[in-house]
Motif scaffolding. Structure first.
Motif, PDB file in Angstrom:
ATOM      1  N   ARG A 178      -7.583  20.670 -88.233  1.00 49.82           N
ATOM      2  CA  ARG A 178      -7.688  19.825 -89.431  1.00 49.82           C
ATOM      3  C   ARG A 178      -7.156  20.482 -90.690  1.00 49.82           C
ATOM      4  NH1 ARG A 178     -11.127  18.837 -85.692  1.00 49.82           N
ATOM      5  NH2 ARG A 178     -12.006  16.756 -85.341  1.00 49.82           N
ATOM      6  N   ARG A 179      -6.849  21.780 -90.630  1.00 53.17           N
ATOM      7  CA  ARG A 179      -6.364  22.492 -91.807  1.00 53.17           C
ATOM      8  C   ARG A 179      -5.103  23.267 -91.467  1.00 53.17           C
ATOM      9  NH1 ARG A 179      -6.653  21.972 -96.436  1.00 53.17           N
ATOM     10  NH2 ARG A 179      -6.898  24.140 -97.013  1.00 53.17           N
ATOM     11  N   PRO A 180      -4.092  23.278 -92.343  1.00 51.63           N
ATOM     12  CA  PRO A 180      -2.873  24.053 -92.073  1.00 51.63           C
ATOM     13  C   PRO A 180      -3.170  25.544 -92.048  1.00 51.63           C
ATOM     14  CG  PRO A 180      -2.906  23.265 -94.336  1.00 51.63           C
ATOM     15  CD  PRO A 180      -4.062  22.599 -93.638  1.00 51.63           C
ATOM     16  N   LEU A 181      -2.445  26.243 -91.209  1.00 52.38           N
ATOM     17  CA  LEU A 181      -2.639  27.686 -91.094  1.00 52.38           C
ATOM     18  C   LEU A 181      -1.928  28.444 -92.211  1.00 52.38           C
ATOM     19  CD1 LEU A 181      -2.235  28.165 -87.223  1.00 52.38           C
ATOM     20  CD2 LEU A 181      -4.332  27.909 -88.551  1.00 52.38           C
ATOM     21  N   HIS A 182      -0.939  27.789 -92.847  1.00 50.85           N
ATOM     22  CA  HIS A 182      -0.173  28.466 -93.896  1.00 50.85           C
ATOM     23  C   HIS A 182      -0.319  27.690 -95.193  1.00 50.85           C
ATOM     24  CE1 HIS A 182       1.622  30.963 -90.794  1.00 50.85           C
ATOM     25  NE2 HIS A 182       1.908  29.868 -90.116  1.00 50.85           N
ATOM     26  N   ALA A 184       0.926  27.374 -99.456  1.00 51.32           N
ATOM     27  CA  ALA A 184       2.011  27.665-100.387  1.00 51.32           C
ATOM     28  C   ALA A 184       1.658  28.850-101.278  1.00 51.32           C
ATOM     29  CB  ALA A 184       2.302  26.429-101.235  1.00 51.32           C
ATOM     30  N   HIS A 185       2.690  29.449-101.867  1.00 51.50           N
ATOM     31  CA  HIS A 185       2.497  30.565-102.793  1.00 51.50           C
ATOM     32  C   HIS A 185       1.641  30.108-103.967  1.00 51.50           C
ATOM     33  CE1 HIS A 185       3.495  33.584-105.849  1.00 51.50           C
ATOM     34  NE2 HIS A 185       3.815  34.373-104.832  1.00 51.50           N
ATOM     35  N   PRO A 186       0.753  30.972-104.480  1.00 49.99           N
ATOM     36  CA  PRO A 186      -0.122  30.582-105.597  1.00 49.99           C
ATOM     37  C   PRO A 186       0.620  30.029-106.803  1.00 49.99           C
ATOM     38  CG  PRO A 186      -0.882  32.633-104.641  1.00 49.99           C
ATOM     39  CD  PRO A 186       0.410  32.310-103.961  1.00 49.99           C
ATOM     40  N   ARG A 187       1.802  30.584-107.118  1.00 51.67           N
ATOM     41  CA  ARG A 187       2.542  30.074-108.282  1.00 51.67           C
ATOM     42  C   ARG A 187       3.026  28.649-108.033  1.00 51.67           C
ATOM     43  NH1 ARG A 187       7.228  33.768-110.512  1.00 51.67           N
ATOM     44  NH2 ARG A 187       5.378  35.037-110.953  1.00 51.67           N
ATOM     45  N   VAL A 188       3.456  28.368-106.817  1.00 58.80           N
ATOM     46  CA  VAL A 188       3.888  27.016-106.471  1.00 58.80           C
ATOM     47  C   VAL A 188       2.717  26.057-106.564  1.00 58.80           C
ATOM     48  CG1 VAL A 188       4.838  25.567-104.623  1.00 58.80           C
ATOM     49  CG2 VAL A 188       5.741  27.872-104.995  1.00 58.80           C
ATOM     50  N   ARG A 189       1.551  26.499-106.090  1.00 57.66           N
ATOM     51  CA  ARG A 189       0.365  25.660-106.140  1.00 57.66           C
ATOM     52  C   ARG A 189      -0.052  25.392-107.588  1.00 57.66           C
ATOM     53  NH1 ARG A 189      -2.513  24.807-101.745  1.00 57.66           N
ATOM     54  NH2 ARG A 189      -4.402  24.576-102.986  1.00 57.66           N
ATOM     55  N   GLN A 190       0.035  26.392-108.430  1.00 55.40           N
ATOM     56  CA  GLN A 190      -0.345  26.211-109.829  1.00 55.40           C
ATOM     57  C   GLN A 190       0.570  25.197-110.509  1.00 55.40           C
ATOM     58  OE1 GLN A 190      -0.228  29.791-112.157  1.00 55.40           O
ATOM     59  NE2 GLN A 190      -0.779  28.773-114.049  1.00 55.40           N
ATOM     60  N   GLU A 191       1.892  25.325-110.278  1.00 53.77           N
ATOM     61  CA  GLU A 191       2.830  24.398-110.902  1.00 53.77           C
ATOM     62  C   GLU A 191       2.596  22.971-110.416  1.00 53.77           C
ATOM     63  OE1 GLU A 191       6.578  26.048-109.901  1.00 53.77           O
ATOM     64  OE2 GLU A 191       6.483  27.655-111.415  1.00 53.77           O
ATOM     65  N   ALA A 192       2.361  22.804-109.111  1.00 54.08           N
ATOM     66  CA  ALA A 192       2.119  21.467-108.571  1.00 54.08           C
ATOM     67  C   ALA A 192       0.820  20.882-109.115  1.00 54.08           C
ATOM     68  CB  ALA A 192       2.084  21.521-107.048  1.00 54.08           C
ATOM     69  N   TYR A 276     -17.115  16.656-117.592  1.00 53.81           N
ATOM     70  CA  TYR A 276     -17.020  15.269-117.153  1.00 53.81           C
ATOM     71  C   TYR A 276     -16.582  15.172-115.691  1.00 53.81           C
ATOM     72  CZ  TYR A 276     -15.701  10.349-117.040  1.00 53.81           C
ATOM     73  OH  TYR A 276     -15.605   9.023-116.711  1.00 53.81           O
ATOM     74  N   ALA A 277     -15.675  16.044-115.289  1.00 59.06           N
ATOM     75  CA  ALA A 277     -15.186  16.000-113.907  1.00 59.06           C
ATOM     76  C   ALA A 277     -14.526  17.325-113.565  1.00 59.06           C
ATOM     77  CB  ALA A 277     -14.186  14.857-113.717  1.00 59.06           C
ATOM     78  N   VAL A 278     -14.544  17.639-112.281  1.00 65.92           N
ATOM     79  CA  VAL A 278     -13.754  18.736-111.734  1.00 65.92           C
ATOM     80  C   VAL A 278     -12.760  18.124-110.758  1.00 65.92           C
ATOM     81  CG1 VAL A 278     -13.777  20.756-110.227  1.00 65.92           C
ATOM     82  CG2 VAL A 278     -15.484  20.542-112.036  1.00 65.92           C
ATOM     83  N   MET A 279     -11.479  18.412-110.956  1.00 66.34           N
ATOM     84  CA  MET A 279     -10.416  17.868-110.116  1.00 66.34           C
ATOM     85  C   MET A 279      -9.784  18.997-109.316  1.00 66.34           C
ATOM     86  SD  MET A 279      -8.615  15.351-112.925  1.00 66.34           S
ATOM     87  CE  MET A 279      -7.451  14.682-111.712  1.00 66.34           C
ATOM     88  N   VAL A 280      -9.851  18.869-108.010  1.00 65.17           N
ATOM     89  CA  VAL A 280      -9.295  19.887-107.115  1.00 65.17           C
ATOM     90  C   VAL A 280      -8.248  19.220-106.241  1.00 65.17           C
ATOM     91  CG1 VAL A 280      -9.783  21.596-105.334  1.00 65.17           C
ATOM     92  CG2 VAL A 280     -11.474  21.128-107.121  1.00 65.17           C
ATOM     93  N   MET A 281      -7.069  19.801-106.197  1.00 70.99           N
ATOM     94  CA  MET A 281      -5.986  19.254-105.401  1.00 70.99           C
ATOM     95  C   MET A 281      -5.706  20.130-104.189  1.00 70.99           C
ATOM     96  SD  MET A 281      -6.078  18.007-108.428  1.00 70.99           S
ATOM     97  CE  MET A 281      -5.637  19.455-109.410  1.00 70.99           C
ATOM     98  N   ASP A 282      -5.582  19.508-103.041  1.00 71.63           N
ATOM     99  CA  ASP A 282      -5.145  20.228-101.850  1.00 71.63           C
ATOM    100  C   ASP A 282      -3.691  19.853-101.606  1.00 71.63           C
ATOM    101  OD1 ASP A 282      -5.604  22.019 -99.766  1.00 71.63           O
ATOM    102  OD2 ASP A 282      -5.969  20.420 -98.329  1.00 71.63           O
ATOM    103  N   LEU A 283      -2.857  20.829-101.374  1.00 68.64           N
ATOM    104  CA  LEU A 283      -1.421  20.601-101.271  1.00 68.64           C
ATOM    105  C   LEU A 283      -0.928  20.715 -99.838  1.00 68.64           C
ATOM    106  CD1 LEU A 283      -0.238  22.677-104.361  1.00 68.64           C
ATOM    107  CD2 LEU A 283      -1.042  20.316-104.286  1.00 68.64           C
ATOM    108  N   THR A 284       0.215  20.134 -99.587  1.00 70.39           N
ATOM    109  CA  THR A 284       0.879  20.306 -98.302  1.00 70.39           C
ATOM    110  C   THR A 284       1.260  21.776 -98.149  1.00 70.39           C
ATOM    111  OG1 THR A 284       3.010  19.789 -99.324  1.00 70.39           O
ATOM    112  CG2 THR A 284       1.793  17.948 -98.321  1.00 70.39           C
ATOM    113  N   PRO A 285       1.504  22.251 -96.917  1.00 73.91           N
ATOM    114  CA  PRO A 285       1.839  23.674 -96.728  1.00 73.91           C
ATOM    115  C   PRO A 285       3.016  24.134 -97.585  1.00 73.91           C
ATOM    116  CG  PRO A 285       1.364  22.653 -94.619  1.00 73.91           C
ATOM    117  CD  PRO A 285       1.372  21.540 -95.629  1.00 73.91           C
ATOM    118  N   GLU A 286       3.960  23.226 -97.877  1.00 73.71           N
ATOM    119  CA  GLU A 286       5.112  23.599 -98.706  1.00 73.71           C
ATOM    120  C   GLU A 286       4.733  23.698-100.176  1.00 73.71           C
ATOM    121  OE1 GLU A 286       5.977  21.868 -94.943  1.00 73.71           O
ATOM    122  OE2 GLU A 286       4.994  20.946 -96.686  1.00 73.71           O
ATOM    123  N   GLY A 287       3.648  23.059-100.559  1.00 74.74           N
ATOM    124  CA  GLY A 287       3.169  23.144-101.927  1.00 74.74           C
ATOM    125  C   GLY A 287       3.814  22.172-102.885  1.00 74.74           C
ATOM    126  N   ASP A 288       4.668  21.254-102.390  1.00 72.25           N
ATOM    127  CA  ASP A 288       5.368  20.357-103.300  1.00 72.25           C
ATOM    128  C   ASP A 288       4.730  18.978-103.396  1.00 72.25           C
ATOM    129  OD1 ASP A 288       5.967  19.741-100.689  1.00 72.25           O
ATOM    130  OD2 ASP A 288       8.029  19.125-101.118  1.00 72.25           O
TER     131      ASP A 288
END
Length: 318
Positions: A178-182, A184-192, A276-288
């Motif tokens: 249910r979860r990808p093994l890899h 994305a790089h933290p910088r890519v995740r931050q930008e996305a 008011y809210a906490v928003m957490v995003m889960d990204l695809t393995p590529e991070g885009d």
């Protein structure tokens, strides 16, 4: 909960307190990963503290060769007992239930605490762990997150090493399916993450359609006490309309702070000084692309979040 203090030699109560304080953050991280609730974790730590100091007061501390292992054992067993109460609460919970987000402090002098608490798994992973049995989850957390050997876990859970290996195999197979093994790089995740927050809170449907994965799911948890949907929303079109409409109704006047939540770059939304809210995003393995969005608005789950985290840290130390 006790704070670090210096005690004279022979002060058994003081020694017991110091040992507990020295291992408190490790115990917190283990229990939080098992329960997904800061409030329940704090209760378990209190129970662990009482069990530990009670044994020391009865003069039974001489037989404990490894206080760290003993404290983890006490805490894990208290956490397993607490799971039953959490499950009962979930049965009557209004709408989708999400784990309580663990928001890292912004204060630079909390680096040691942040390093320990960053061992907590992502919010998306905690959602997956909710589908494990309590024992499978305990084994997964101890082995996969904290690196305990199967023989050590067997002693903690009072099970045979063979039984623990079977639990570990089932849990790992379930999670990895249910979860990808890899990731994305933290910088890519931050930008996305920042692109998504700008698009969603700005109501930019075109930008949302560009960054959302086709099969994205939006989870909202208000617990019946704040704005939230009763069920997850699946698919890019529905998700984009939901997020854009939400921004149009509620977005004015919000203050967005980027912080790490359960180790991932996320957004904490404040209305004035109140969370008011906490928003957490889960990204695809590529991070885009954004594959899942978790939005927690239940005020009970945001009670420990402060706009000025430096002030919050001082309050806890007072």
């Amino acid at each position: 909960m006790p704070e670090r203090t210096d005690h004279p030699p022979g002060d058994q109560a003081g020694t017991a307190t110091q040992v507990f304080v020295d291992h408190r953050e490790l115990v917190f991280a283990v229990v939080y990963n098992m329960l997904g609730s800061v409030a329940d974790t704090e209760d378990v730590l209190q129970d662990t503290w009482l069990s530990w100091t009670g044994r020391m007061a009865r003069g039974q501390g001489d037989g404990i060769d490894n206080p760290r292992a003993y404290l983890v054992r006490i805490a894990v067993n208290h956490a397993l007992a607490r799971r039953a109460a959490i499950t009962r609460r979930r049965e009557t919970y209004v709408g989708s239930w999400l784990p309580e987000p663990l928001v890292d402090r912004a204060a630079p002098d909390d680096s040691a605490e942040r390093a320990l608490r960053s061992e907590s798994v992502s919010l998306a992973m905690l959602v997956v762990l909710e589908s494990l049995t309590p024992l499978e989850r305990a084994v997964f957390v101890l082995h996969e997150v904290f690196g305990y050997a199967h023989t050590e876990i067997a002693e903690v859970l009072e099970r045979s090493p063979g039984a623990v290996r079977q639990l570990a195999h089932r849990a790992r197979a379930h999670v990895h399916a249910r979860r990808p093994l890899h990731r994305a790089h933290p910088r890519v995740r931050q930008e996305a993450t920042e692109r998504f927050v700008r698009a969603s809170l700005g109501g930019d449907i075109a930008a949302l359609m560009e960054i959302l994965a086709p099969d994205v799911t939006v989870w909202t948890d208000g617990g019946g006490k704040a704005a939230a949907g009763l069920r997850p929303v699946h698919g890019r079109d529905k998700a984009a309309r939901l997020l854009a409409g939400y921004a149009a109704r509620h977005g004015a006047g919000f203050d967005i702070r980027y912080r790490r939540v359960n180790g991932d770059d996320s957004a904490v939304v404040f209305a004035g000084d109140s969370p008011y809210a906490v928003m957490v995003m889960d990204l695809t393995p590529e991070g885009d692309k954004v594959s899942d969005v978790f939005i927690v608005t239940n005020p009970d789950k945001l009670a420990h979040v402060r706009r000025d985290e430096r002030a919050a840290a001082k309050e806890e130390q007072a």
